[in-house]
Structure formats: C-alpha cells, structure tokens
Design an enzyme around this catalytic site. Structure first.
Site, PDB file in Angstrom:
ATOM      1  N   SER A  85      13.219 -14.069 -17.933  1.00 39.08           N
ATOM      2  CA  SER A  85      13.928 -15.255 -16.930  1.00 39.08           C
ATOM      3  C   SER A  85      12.991 -15.127 -15.619  1.00 39.08           C
ATOM      4  O   SER A  85      12.156 -13.799 -15.323  1.00 39.08           O
ATOM      5  CB  SER A  85      15.166 -14.258 -16.545  1.00 39.08           C
TER       6      SER A  85
ATOM      7  N   LYS B 196      26.522 -18.329 -22.138  1.00 39.58           N
ATOM      8  CA  LYS B 196      27.102 -19.535 -21.263  1.00 39.58           C
ATOM      9  C   LYS B 196      28.549 -19.945 -21.585  1.00 39.58           C
ATOM     10  O   LYS B 196      29.301 -19.937 -20.975  1.00 39.58           O
ATOM     11  CB  LYS B 196      26.098 -20.572 -21.027  1.00 39.58           C
TER      12      LYS B 196
ATOM     13  N   ASP C 177      23.498 -26.220 -13.708  1.00 44.07           N
ATOM     14  CA  ASP C 177      22.509 -26.767 -14.418  1.00 44.07           C
ATOM     15  C   ASP C 177      22.549 -28.226 -14.220  1.00 44.07           C
ATOM     16  O   ASP C 177      21.291 -28.801 -13.783  1.00 44.07           O
ATOM     17  CB  ASP C 177      22.658 -26.493 -15.840  1.00 44.07           C
TER      18      ASP C 177
END
Ligand code: ATR
Length: 270
Positions: A15, A66, A102
């Site tokens: 990440s 997610k 997002d």
C-alpha cells in the site's frame, strides 16, 4: 495524544497510503501514525469488534476485504449501501460508520486532469469487478449514462442491473465508441505483469476523454494510444490520491490538498 489510523488488507505491505498520509501529517502538523495492518480474512469480524480497543480513530480497507467489511459496519452511507463495498471507516458516538471513497476519488482525479469530461453524457466502462462498481456508481450519480463492457457477460449484467447501466461484451466496443464521451479502464489489463488492454480507439470522438485506473505504469498502452490520437487522458494516480482525502477529512477535520508535491512523492515509490 497521538492518534492511530491505518489500512487493513491481506496482504497489505504494498500500500502507498502511508506515504500519502505521512505527507499530509507533516503538511498539516497532525500528531498521528498510519499503520499497515495485515488482517486475515478469517479474523475480519474480530478486527471490527475490537476496533476501539486497538486505539484506532479510523481505517482504510483494501483487497480482499472491501465487500466483507461492509457487513461488519453499523452504519453504511448511501454510497456504501449502493456499492456493497467500503474502503473508509470512522467512529461516530458508539457506532462504526463507513463509505467507499473510490468513486469520489475517481471523479476528483478526472476533474483535476481533464475537467472537460463534465460536458459529456455517455461513459463506456471496461470491467465489472470491484473497482468498476465505484466508478460506475460515481458516473451514474454524476448524471452520465453508463455502458459496461466486460469479458464475462454474467458479471457485466449483474453490475448493470445493480446500478442501472447496460451490459456488453468486448465485441460491442466499435459500436459504443462513436457515442462515448468518456472511456474508462477499470480492469487490471495493462498493469505491469498483466496482458495489455488493446482497444482500437479510432471510432472515439475527438472530444473524448480516456482514463485508466491502472497507475503502474503511469502511462498504460491504452493512454498512450489515446494520446497518439490527440485525445485528453487522465492517469490512475489521481484516483489513488483523491480517494485518501475522504478518510483524512473524517478523521482529522481537514480537507487535504492533492498537489504536485504529493504526486511526486508517490510517483517516486512506483
Ligand atoms: P478489481 O477489484 O481490481 O476490479 P476484480 O474484481 O477481480 O478486480 O475484477 C477484475 C476485472 O478485470 C473484471 O472485470 C475482469 O473480467 P471478468 O469479470 O470477465 O473476469 C477483468 N479482467 C481481468 N483479467 C482479464 C483478461 N485477461 N481479459 C479481460 N478481462 C479481464
């Protein structure tokens, strides 16, 4: 007292979020740390059950959590509800709240990179996976008509039904492109180590904008082909940077700036 935030994933070590948040901590003088938190899928619900005990102010969520994480949250905002997936969690009173940033990040990247996209009406989105959900939802919410193009027709149809779009196979691209104002790749095609995404862009109008959510490499074959045709393009880094602003603002009360200094810092890690 120093605050703790971070990102959960499995694995999570690749990440770039610590670089992004570290930049903003320095820029805004925030006393906090951003941890990479590996969470095995089997322990996901336990992670959220012990959220406060771990001293967390909030967290980001990356693959593969997610969708499953959305089931562990007390209050999903409308975006989280529509997408059935989340990437940003915060605490309000006794409750865990969450959204997916997002889509907002995607639109903000477009606004910064090619603001003319707002003049368009029709978007063609390649892909129907996790990233496509947020991108399609954001575009539809912004008033665009969306056509989804995907390898597996069932997945395209399921997403189209979920959000209100139409579903197509790759063979439909030559027919869709002449009326496409915005072309988006949400698949992993074109990423380092993956096969390229090869689309004949000739039928696109000269005013079309082409964007790719892949950012390694920054200029994918798709974007290079679009640039060769003289079309406006937006790379995938803007979405990565802008999606992070949502968590920062929730946790620290400041809407952080996405500028070239931040972009250069993250580019140096690619
Ligand atoms: P993400 O969460 O990153 O979107 P995903 O949910 O696995 O990842 O979705 C990957 C997307 O890339 C899907 O649209 C997938 O197409 P299928 O639904 O047909 O699997 C697409 N994709 C991946 N590899 C592909 C390939 N070689 N050719 C065409 N599409 C591909």
């Amino acid at each position: 007292m120093s605050q703790r935030v971070g990102v959960i994933g499995w694995p999570v070590k690749h990440s770039r979020s610590p670089v992004i948040f570290g930049h903003w901590f320095d820029r805004y003088g925030i006393d906090a740390r951003y941890d990479l938190i590996p969470v095995e899928p089997e322990t996901l619900s336990e992670f959220f059950a012990t959220f406060r005990a771990q001293g967390l102010t909030g967290c980001n969520i990356t693959v593969p959590h997610k969708v499953e994480a959305a089931k562990c949250i007390d209050v999903l905002d409308p975006i989280g509800q529509r997408c059935g997936a989340i990437n940003t969690v915060w605490i309000e009173g006794e409750m865990l709240h969450a959204t997916s940033s997002d889509g907002l990040g995607f639109l903000a990247g477009l606004d910064q990179g090619a603001p003319t996209w707002r003049g368009g009406r029709r978007a063609t989105v390649i892909g129907a996976g996790g990233a496509a959900v947020s991108v399609c939802d954001a575009l539809i919410t912004a008033g665009m008509t969306v056509s989804i193009v995907n390898r597996s027709p069932e997945r395209a149809q399921a997403l189209a039904d979920q959000l209100g779009a139409d579903a197509n196979g790759f063979e439909a691209l030559p027919h869709l492109l002449p009326a496409t104002d915005l072309l988006v790749n949400t698949t992993s095609l074109g990423m380092q180590g993956q096969p390229p995404l090869t689309v004949d862009l000739t039928p696109l109008p000269a005013t079309a904008v082409v964007t790719d959510i892949v950012y390694t490499p920054l200029i994918t074959d798709l974007l290079a082909a679009a640039q060769q045709r003289g079309l406006a393009t937006v790379d995938g880094l803007g979405m990565l940077l802008h999606q992070a602003t949502v968590g920062f603002e929730r946790w620290f009360g400041i809407a952080p700036e996405v500028n070239s200094a931040l972009r250069d810092k993250v580019l140096a890690t690619l």
